[in-house]
Design an enzyme around this catalytic site. Structure first.
Site, short mmCIF file in Angstrom:
data_model
loop_
_atom_site.label_atom_id
_atom_site.label_comp_id
_atom_site.label_asym_id
_atom_site.label_seq_id
_atom_site.Cartn_x
_atom_site.Cartn_y
_atom_site.Cartn_z
N TYR A 146 0.86 -1.17 0.04
CA TYR A 146 0.22 0.08 0.03
C TYR A 146 0.60 1.19 -0.08
O TYR A 146 0.49 2.36 -0.51
CB TYR A 146 -1.12 -0.01 1.07
CG TYR A 146 -2.14 -1.10 1.10
CD1 TYR A 146 -1.73 -2.49 1.35
CD2 TYR A 146 -3.44 -0.66 0.83
CE1 TYR A 146 -2.54 -3.40 1.23
CE2 TYR A 146 -4.07 -1.66 0.83
CZ TYR A 146 -3.95 -3.06 1.01
OH TYR A 146 -4.91 -3.88 0.74
N LYS A 195 3.93 -15.42 2.98
CA LYS A 195 3.94 -16.09 2.12
C LYS A 195 5.52 -16.57 2.01
O LYS A 195 5.98 -16.11 0.77
CB LYS A 195 3.34 -15.18 0.93
CG LYS A 195 3.28 -16.03 -0.65
CD LYS A 195 2.25 -17.21 -0.52
CE LYS A 195 2.01 -17.98 -1.89
NZ LYS A 195 1.30 -19.13 -1.72
N ASP A 227 -2.27 -18.37 1.59
CA ASP A 227 -3.41 -19.22 0.99
C ASP A 227 -4.16 -20.08 1.61
O ASP A 227 -5.22 -20.57 2.07
CB ASP A 227 -2.97 -19.69 -0.47
CG ASP A 227 -1.36 -20.24 -0.34
OD1 ASP A 227 -0.92 -20.13 1.00
OD2 ASP A 227 -1.02 -21.01 -1.11
N ASP A 251 -5.65 -7.03 5.18
CA ASP A 251 -6.63 -6.50 4.63
C ASP A 251 -7.98 -7.45 4.09
O ASP A 251 -9.14 -7.44 4.37
CB ASP A 251 -6.49 -5.59 3.43
CG ASP A 251 -7.64 -4.51 2.85
OD1 ASP A 251 -8.68 -4.49 3.46
OD2 ASP A 251 -7.19 -3.97 1.82
N ASP A 255 -11.27 -9.03 6.20
CA ASP A 255 -12.97 -8.90 5.57
C ASP A 255 -13.57 -10.42 5.64
O ASP A 255 -14.56 -10.63 5.71
CB ASP A 255 -12.61 -8.45 4.13
CG ASP A 255 -12.88 -6.88 4.04
OD1 ASP A 255 -12.96 -6.35 5.33
OD2 ASP A 255 -12.91 -6.28 2.99
#
Ligand code: NAD
Length: 360
Positions: A146, A195, A227, A251, A255
Protein backbone atom coordinates in the site's frame (compact mmCIF):
# COMPACT_ATOMS: atom_id res chain seq x y z
CA UNK A 1 -9.12 6.93 37.00
CA UNK A 2 -9.78 9.91 34.69
CA UNK A 3 -10.19 8.86 31.06
CA UNK A 4 -9.68 11.62 28.48
CA UNK A 5 -11.42 10.45 25.35
CA UNK A 6 -11.77 12.33 22.08
CA UNK A 7 -14.93 11.28 20.26
CA UNK A 8 -15.49 11.51 16.52
CA UNK A 9 -19.22 11.02 15.93
CA UNK A 10 -18.66 11.47 12.17
CA UNK A 11 -21.40 11.04 9.58
CA UNK A 12 -24.48 8.93 8.90
CA UNK A 13 -25.28 6.67 11.85
CA UNK A 14 -22.00 7.75 13.53
CA UNK A 15 -23.50 10.21 16.05
CA UNK A 16 -26.28 7.75 17.02
CA UNK A 17 -23.95 4.83 17.72
CA UNK A 18 -21.28 6.92 19.46
CA UNK A 19 -23.95 8.30 21.81
CA UNK A 20 -24.83 4.75 22.89
CA UNK A 21 -21.16 3.89 23.46
CA UNK A 22 -20.76 7.05 25.59
CA UNK A 23 -23.80 6.03 27.66
CA UNK A 24 -22.35 2.56 28.25
CA UNK A 25 -18.94 4.01 29.18
CA UNK A 26 -20.63 6.38 31.66
CA UNK A 27 -22.43 3.41 33.22
CA UNK A 28 -19.11 1.55 33.60
CA UNK A 29 -17.46 4.68 35.05
CA UNK A 30 -20.25 5.02 37.60
CA UNK A 31 -19.92 1.38 38.62
CA UNK A 32 -16.14 1.45 39.05
CA UNK A 33 -15.55 5.05 40.19
CA UNK A 34 -13.90 6.38 37.01
CA UNK A 35 -14.41 9.75 35.39
CA UNK A 36 -15.07 9.98 31.64
CA UNK A 37 -14.03 13.24 29.96
CA UNK A 38 -15.38 13.29 26.41
CA UNK A 39 -14.37 15.93 23.86
CA UNK A 40 -16.02 15.77 20.43
CA UNK A 41 -14.24 16.70 17.21
CA UNK A 42 -15.49 16.83 13.63
CA UNK A 43 -14.17 14.59 10.90
CA UNK A 44 -15.31 13.47 7.46
CA UNK A 45 -18.37 15.02 5.84
CA UNK A 46 -19.40 16.84 9.02
CA UNK A 47 -16.04 18.63 9.04
CA UNK A 48 -16.21 19.38 5.29
CA UNK A 49 -19.59 21.07 5.83
CA UNK A 50 -18.49 23.05 8.90
CA UNK A 51 -14.80 23.79 8.16
CA UNK A 52 -14.29 23.12 4.43
CA UNK A 53 -11.88 20.20 5.00
CA UNK A 54 -12.26 16.61 6.27
CA UNK A 55 -10.04 17.11 9.34
CA UNK A 56 -8.57 20.33 10.72
CA UNK A 57 -5.21 20.68 12.45
CA UNK A 58 -7.03 21.82 15.60
CA UNK A 59 -9.07 18.60 15.60
CA UNK A 60 -5.85 16.56 15.27
CA UNK A 61 -4.31 18.48 18.17
CA UNK A 62 -7.37 17.68 20.33
CA UNK A 63 -7.12 13.97 19.43
CA UNK A 64 -3.38 13.92 20.19
CA UNK A 65 -3.98 15.45 23.62
CA UNK A 66 -6.43 12.66 24.58
CA UNK A 67 -5.67 9.19 25.99
CA UNK A 68 -7.67 7.50 23.21
CA UNK A 69 -10.07 8.23 20.36
CA UNK A 70 -13.51 6.68 19.93
CA UNK A 71 -14.99 7.04 16.47
CA UNK A 72 -18.35 6.31 14.86
CA UNK A 73 -17.92 6.29 11.13
CA UNK A 74 -17.40 8.78 8.35
CA UNK A 75 -18.57 9.20 4.78
CA UNK A 76 -21.85 9.45 2.91
CA UNK A 77 -23.56 7.86 -0.02
CA UNK A 78 -20.68 7.71 -2.52
CA UNK A 79 -23.01 8.03 -5.53
CA UNK A 80 -25.24 10.91 -4.41
CA UNK A 81 -23.41 12.91 -1.73
CA UNK A 82 -21.79 16.19 -2.89
CA UNK A 83 -18.74 15.26 -0.76
CA UNK A 84 -17.77 12.80 -3.50
CA UNK A 85 -17.67 15.51 -6.18
CA UNK A 86 -14.63 16.97 -4.36
CA UNK A 87 -11.06 15.94 -5.30
CA UNK A 88 -9.93 12.75 -3.43
CA UNK A 89 -7.78 14.63 -0.89
CA UNK A 90 -10.80 16.72 0.18
CA UNK A 91 -13.28 13.82 0.57
CA UNK A 92 -14.40 12.39 3.94
CA UNK A 93 -12.02 9.37 3.83
CA UNK A 94 -9.01 11.71 3.55
CA UNK A 95 -9.72 12.66 7.18
CA UNK A 96 -9.27 9.05 8.25
CA UNK A 97 -5.96 8.68 6.40
CA UNK A 98 -4.78 11.98 7.88
CA UNK A 99 -5.60 11.04 11.47
CA UNK A 100 -4.04 7.56 11.12
CA UNK A 101 -0.83 9.18 9.87
CA UNK A 102 -0.83 11.98 12.47
CA UNK A 103 -1.30 9.50 15.31
CA UNK A 104 1.19 6.99 13.85
CA UNK A 105 -1.34 4.16 14.03
CA UNK A 106 0.43 1.11 12.61
CA UNK A 107 -1.43 -1.85 14.14
CA UNK A 108 -5.01 -2.60 13.15
CA UNK A 109 -6.97 -5.07 15.29
CA UNK A 110 -10.19 -6.66 14.15
CA UNK A 111 -11.79 -9.29 16.36
CA UNK A 112 -14.13 -11.82 14.78
CA UNK A 113 -16.31 -13.58 17.34
CA UNK A 114 -19.30 -15.82 16.78
CA UNK A 115 -22.07 -15.28 19.34
CA UNK A 116 -24.01 -18.47 19.99
CA UNK A 117 -27.26 -16.49 19.72
CA UNK A 118 -26.33 -15.22 16.23
CA UNK A 119 -24.90 -18.49 14.92
CA UNK A 120 -27.71 -18.71 12.34
CA UNK A 121 -26.20 -15.67 10.57
CA UNK A 122 -22.87 -17.50 10.13
CA UNK A 123 -22.57 -18.66 6.51
CA UNK A 124 -20.47 -21.72 7.44
CA UNK A 125 -21.83 -25.25 7.71
CA UNK A 126 -23.33 -25.96 11.12
CA UNK A 127 -20.80 -28.72 11.81
CA UNK A 128 -18.09 -26.01 11.62
CA UNK A 129 -19.93 -23.07 13.24
CA UNK A 130 -21.09 -25.10 16.24
CA UNK A 131 -17.50 -25.05 17.57
CA UNK A 132 -17.73 -21.22 17.63
CA UNK A 133 -14.71 -19.00 17.11
CA UNK A 134 -13.03 -16.04 18.77
CA UNK A 135 -10.10 -14.62 16.83
CA UNK A 136 -8.38 -11.30 16.38
CA UNK A 137 -6.70 -10.27 13.15
CA UNK A 138 -3.76 -7.96 13.67
CA UNK A 139 -2.86 -6.21 10.43
CA UNK A 140 0.21 -4.03 9.81
CA UNK A 141 -1.18 -0.73 8.59
CA UNK A 142 1.63 1.50 7.34
CA UNK A 143 3.92 -0.64 5.15
CA UNK A 144 3.87 -3.23 2.39
CA UNK A 145 2.31 -2.85 -1.04
CA UNK A 146 0.00 0.00 0.00
CA UNK A 147 2.88 2.36 0.68
CA UNK A 148 5.67 1.02 -1.56
CA UNK A 149 6.92 2.88 -4.64
CA UNK A 150 4.72 2.39 -7.66
CA UNK A 151 4.81 3.45 -11.29
CA UNK A 152 3.51 2.60 -14.73
CA UNK A 153 6.02 2.76 -17.59
CA UNK A 154 5.94 1.97 -21.29
CA UNK A 155 8.28 -0.81 -22.31
CA UNK A 156 8.55 -2.50 -25.71
CA UNK A 157 5.35 -0.80 -26.88
CA UNK A 158 3.18 -1.85 -23.93
CA UNK A 159 2.39 -0.52 -20.47
CA UNK A 160 4.03 -2.12 -17.48
CA UNK A 161 2.91 -1.42 -13.89
CA UNK A 162 5.19 -1.88 -10.88
CA UNK A 163 4.22 -1.97 -7.19
CA UNK A 164 6.83 -2.61 -4.54
CA UNK A 165 6.44 -4.51 -1.26
CA UNK A 166 8.91 -3.37 1.37
CA UNK A 167 9.22 -4.16 5.07
CA UNK A 168 12.07 -3.30 7.40
CA UNK A 169 13.00 -5.31 10.50
CA UNK A 170 11.86 -2.49 12.80
CA UNK A 171 8.43 -2.25 11.11
CA UNK A 172 7.93 -6.00 11.54
CA UNK A 173 9.30 -6.05 15.08
CA UNK A 174 6.98 -3.36 16.45
CA UNK A 175 3.81 -5.05 15.12
CA UNK A 176 5.03 -8.49 16.22
CA UNK A 177 5.57 -7.15 19.77
CA UNK A 178 2.00 -5.76 19.73
CA UNK A 179 0.72 -9.13 18.51
CA UNK A 180 2.42 -11.08 21.29
CA UNK A 181 1.42 -8.53 23.94
CA UNK A 182 -2.23 -8.81 22.87
CA UNK A 183 -2.06 -12.62 22.68
CA UNK A 184 -1.02 -12.51 26.34
CA UNK A 185 -4.35 -10.83 27.12
CA UNK A 186 -6.19 -13.60 25.22
CA UNK A 187 -5.59 -17.36 24.70
CA UNK A 188 -1.83 -16.95 24.18
CA UNK A 189 -1.50 -18.17 20.61
CA UNK A 190 -0.12 -16.25 17.60
CA UNK A 191 -0.53 -17.48 14.03
CA UNK A 192 1.82 -15.44 11.87
CA UNK A 193 0.64 -15.40 8.27
CA UNK A 194 2.98 -14.84 5.32
CA UNK A 195 3.99 -16.15 1.90
CA UNK A 196 7.51 -17.20 2.89
CA UNK A 197 7.70 -19.83 0.14
CA UNK A 198 7.76 -16.99 -2.43
CA UNK A 199 8.43 -13.54 -0.97
CA UNK A 200 11.64 -12.17 0.57
CA UNK A 201 9.57 -9.74 2.67
CA UNK A 202 7.73 -12.76 4.11
CA UNK A 203 10.98 -14.58 4.89
CA UNK A 204 12.17 -11.52 6.83
CA UNK A 205 8.73 -11.31 8.48
CA UNK A 206 9.04 -14.91 9.68
CA UNK A 207 12.62 -14.41 10.95
CA UNK A 208 11.72 -11.30 12.97
CA UNK A 209 8.51 -12.87 14.35
CA UNK A 210 10.58 -15.84 15.57
CA UNK A 211 13.05 -13.47 17.25
CA UNK A 212 10.22 -11.64 19.03
CA UNK A 213 8.57 -14.96 19.96
CA UNK A 214 11.69 -15.88 21.97
CA UNK A 215 10.77 -13.09 24.42
CA UNK A 216 7.27 -14.54 24.92
CA UNK A 217 7.81 -18.18 25.95
CA UNK A 218 4.28 -18.29 27.39
CA UNK A 219 2.76 -17.60 23.94
CA UNK A 220 2.59 -20.34 21.28
CA UNK A 221 3.63 -19.26 17.80
CA UNK A 222 2.89 -20.94 14.49
CA UNK A 223 3.49 -19.85 10.90
CA UNK A 224 0.94 -20.31 8.15
CA UNK A 225 1.00 -19.48 4.45
CA UNK A 226 -1.64 -16.94 3.49
CA UNK A 227 -3.39 -19.21 0.97
CA UNK A 228 -3.72 -21.92 3.61
CA UNK A 229 -4.97 -19.33 6.15
CA UNK A 230 -7.71 -18.20 3.75
CA UNK A 231 -8.87 -21.84 3.57
CA UNK A 232 -8.54 -22.52 7.29
CA UNK A 233 -10.73 -19.50 8.12
CA UNK A 234 -13.71 -21.24 6.54
CA UNK A 235 -12.66 -24.83 7.38
CA UNK A 236 -11.70 -24.54 11.03
CA UNK A 237 -11.90 -20.94 12.36
CA UNK A 238 -11.91 -22.19 15.98
CA UNK A 239 -8.15 -22.91 15.73
CA UNK A 240 -7.23 -19.20 15.62
CA UNK A 241 -6.53 -16.77 18.46
CA UNK A 242 -4.33 -13.88 17.18
CA UNK A 243 -3.57 -13.82 13.45
CA UNK A 244 -0.57 -11.55 12.84
CA UNK A 245 0.02 -10.42 9.29
CA UNK A 246 1.20 -7.72 6.89
CA UNK A 247 -0.92 -5.00 5.32
CA UNK A 248 -2.48 -6.57 2.22
CA UNK A 249 -2.89 -10.10 3.58
CA UNK A 250 -4.51 -8.52 6.66
CA UNK A 251 -6.89 -6.42 4.57
CA UNK A 252 -8.16 -9.49 2.75
CA UNK A 253 -8.19 -11.93 5.68
CA UNK A 254 -9.94 -9.50 8.06
CA UNK A 255 -12.78 -8.99 5.56
CA UNK A 256 -13.04 -12.76 5.15
CA UNK A 257 -13.16 -13.24 8.93
CA UNK A 258 -15.87 -10.55 9.26
CA UNK A 259 -18.02 -12.22 6.63
CA UNK A 260 -17.72 -15.52 8.45
CA UNK A 261 -19.41 -14.00 11.52
CA UNK A 262 -22.32 -12.85 9.33
CA UNK A 263 -23.15 -9.76 11.47
CA UNK A 264 -21.43 -6.53 10.40
CA UNK A 265 -23.17 -4.48 13.12
CA UNK A 266 -21.33 -6.49 15.81
CA UNK A 267 -17.71 -6.08 14.70
CA UNK A 268 -15.36 -3.73 16.53
CA UNK A 269 -11.86 -2.59 15.59
CA UNK A 270 -8.87 -0.70 16.91
CA UNK A 271 -5.80 0.97 15.44
CA UNK A 272 -2.86 1.37 17.81
CA UNK A 273 0.53 3.08 17.87
CA UNK A 274 3.55 2.09 19.94
CA UNK A 275 2.22 3.72 23.09
CA UNK A 276 -1.07 2.84 24.79
CA UNK A 277 -2.86 5.27 22.48
CA UNK A 278 -5.43 3.94 20.03
CA UNK A 279 -8.31 4.85 17.75
CA UNK A 280 -11.34 2.62 18.25
CA UNK A 281 -14.19 2.30 15.75
CA UNK A 282 -16.73 -0.19 14.42
CA UNK A 283 -15.68 -2.17 11.34
CA UNK A 284 -18.73 -1.06 9.40
CA UNK A 285 -19.27 2.22 7.57
CA UNK A 286 -21.61 5.15 8.19
CA UNK A 287 -24.69 3.36 6.78
CA UNK A 288 -26.23 6.50 5.19
CA UNK A 289 -29.22 4.39 4.09
CA UNK A 290 -30.45 4.11 7.70
CA UNK A 291 -29.01 7.32 9.23
CA UNK A 292 -31.21 9.42 11.53
CA UNK A 293 -33.80 6.66 12.06
CA UNK A 294 -32.52 5.36 15.43
CA UNK A 295 -32.40 1.79 14.08
CA UNK A 296 -28.64 1.20 13.71
CA UNK A 297 -26.94 -1.49 15.75
CA UNK A 298 -24.65 0.27 18.27
CA UNK A 299 -22.98 -2.96 19.49
CA UNK A 300 -19.88 -2.78 17.24
CA UNK A 301 -19.16 0.70 18.63
CA UNK A 302 -19.88 -0.37 22.21
CA UNK A 303 -17.49 -3.32 21.76
CA UNK A 304 -14.90 -0.91 20.31
CA UNK A 305 -15.25 1.11 23.53
CA UNK A 306 -14.60 -2.12 25.47
CA UNK A 307 -11.43 -2.67 23.42
CA UNK A 308 -10.41 0.89 24.30
CA UNK A 309 -10.74 0.15 28.02
CA UNK A 310 -8.73 -3.06 27.61
CA UNK A 311 -5.90 -1.89 25.37
CA UNK A 312 -5.49 1.85 26.08
CA UNK A 313 -6.37 1.87 29.80
CA UNK A 314 -5.62 -1.73 30.92
CA UNK A 315 -9.13 -1.82 32.46
CA UNK A 316 -9.71 -5.49 31.69
CA UNK A 317 -12.44 -6.01 34.28
CA UNK A 318 -14.45 -3.06 32.95
CA UNK A 319 -14.03 -4.32 29.36
CA UNK A 320 -15.22 -7.78 30.47
CA UNK A 321 -18.33 -6.18 31.98
CA UNK A 322 -19.24 -4.50 28.67
CA UNK A 323 -18.65 -7.70 26.69
CA UNK A 324 -20.72 -9.59 29.25
CA UNK A 325 -23.55 -7.05 28.90
CA UNK A 326 -23.55 -7.59 25.12
CA UNK A 327 -23.76 -11.38 25.54
CA UNK A 328 -26.53 -10.99 28.12
CA UNK A 329 -28.63 -8.63 26.00
CA UNK A 330 -28.47 -11.13 23.14
CA UNK A 331 -29.35 -14.00 25.49
CA UNK A 332 -32.34 -11.95 26.68
CA UNK A 333 -33.58 -11.86 23.09
CA UNK A 334 -33.09 -8.18 22.20
CA UNK A 335 -32.10 -7.43 18.61
CA UNK A 336 -31.68 -4.36 16.43
CA UNK A 337 -33.17 -4.70 12.98
CA UNK A 338 -29.97 -5.92 11.26
CA UNK A 339 -29.67 -9.00 13.51
CA UNK A 340 -33.40 -9.53 14.08
CA UNK A 341 -34.93 -12.96 13.58
CA UNK A 342 -38.44 -14.18 14.29
CA UNK A 343 -39.39 -14.57 17.93
CA UNK A 344 -36.85 -11.98 19.11
CA UNK A 345 -37.63 -8.52 20.58
CA UNK A 346 -36.88 -5.75 18.07
CA UNK A 347 -35.34 -2.63 19.65
CA UNK A 348 -34.04 0.72 18.43
CA UNK A 349 -30.45 1.94 18.59
CA UNK A 350 -31.07 4.01 21.74
CA UNK A 351 -33.10 1.22 23.40
CA UNK A 352 -30.21 -1.17 22.79
CA UNK A 353 -27.90 1.39 24.47
CA UNK A 354 -30.23 1.58 27.49
CA UNK A 355 -30.48 -2.23 27.75
CA UNK A 356 -26.69 -2.51 27.70
CA UNK A 357 -26.37 0.15 30.44
CA UNK A 358 -28.87 -1.75 32.63
CA UNK A 359 -26.83 -4.94 32.26
CA UNK A 360 -23.56 -3.14 33.04
P1 NAD B 1 -21.72 0.34 5.44
O1 NAD B 1 -20.97 -0.56 6.35
O2 NAD B 1 -21.92 1.73 5.90
O3 NAD B 1 -23.15 -0.28 5.13
C1 NAD B 1 -23.32 -1.55 4.50
C2 NAD B 1 -24.72 -2.10 4.87
O4 NAD B 1 -24.69 -2.53 6.23
C3 NAD B 1 -25.84 -1.06 4.76
O5 NAD B 1 -27.01 -1.68 4.32
C4 NAD B 1 -26.02 -0.57 6.19
O6 NAD B 1 -27.31 -0.10 6.48
C5 NAD B 1 -25.66 -1.82 7.00
N1 NAD B 1 -25.05 -1.46 8.29
C6 NAD B 1 -23.77 -1.05 8.50
N2 NAD B 1 -23.57 -0.80 9.80
C7 NAD B 1 -24.74 -1.07 10.43
C8 NAD B 1 -25.16 -1.00 11.79
N3 NAD B 1 -24.36 -0.60 12.78
N4 NAD B 1 -26.45 -1.33 12.08
C9 NAD B 1 -27.28 -1.74 11.12
N5 NAD B 1 -26.94 -1.84 9.82
C10 NAD B 1 -25.67 -1.51 9.48
O7 NAD B 1 -20.93 0.31 4.05
P2 NAD B 1 -21.15 1.20 2.74
O8 NAD B 1 -22.60 1.41 2.48
O9 NAD B 1 -20.31 0.56 1.70
O10 NAD B 1 -20.48 2.60 3.08
C11 NAD B 1 -21.20 3.75 3.50
C12 NAD B 1 -20.22 4.87 3.77
O11 NAD B 1 -19.37 4.51 4.87
C13 NAD B 1 -19.29 5.19 2.60
O12 NAD B 1 -19.13 6.58 2.52
C14 NAD B 1 -17.99 4.52 3.02
O13 NAD B 1 -16.88 5.15 2.42
C15 NAD B 1 -18.02 4.74 4.50
N6 NAD B 1 -17.15 3.83 5.29
C16 NAD B 1 -16.49 4.41 6.33
C17 NAD B 1 -15.68 3.62 7.12
C18 NAD B 1 -14.96 4.28 8.27
O14 NAD B 1 -15.35 5.34 8.69
N7 NAD B 1 -13.93 3.66 8.82
C19 NAD B 1 -15.57 2.25 6.88
C20 NAD B 1 -16.28 1.69 5.81
C21 NAD B 1 -17.08 2.51 5.01
Amino acid sequence: MVLNITCIPGDGIGPEIVNQAKKVLEAVAKKYGHEMKFTDILMGGASIDACGEPLTDEAIATAKAADAVLMGSIGGNTSTSPWYKLPPEKRPEAGLLKIRKALNLFANLRPAYLYEELAAACPLKEEISKAGFDMLIMRELTGGLYFGERKTVEENGELKAIDTLTYSESEIRRIAIKGFEIARKRRKKVTSVDKANVLDSSRLWRKVVNEVAADYPDVTVEHMLVDNCAMQLVKDPAQFDVILTENMFGDILSDEASMVTGSIGMLSSASLNDTKFGLYEPSHGSAPDIAGQDIANPIATVLSAAMMLRYSFDLDKEADVIEGAVRQVLKDGYRTVDIYSEGMKKVSCSEMGDLLCERV
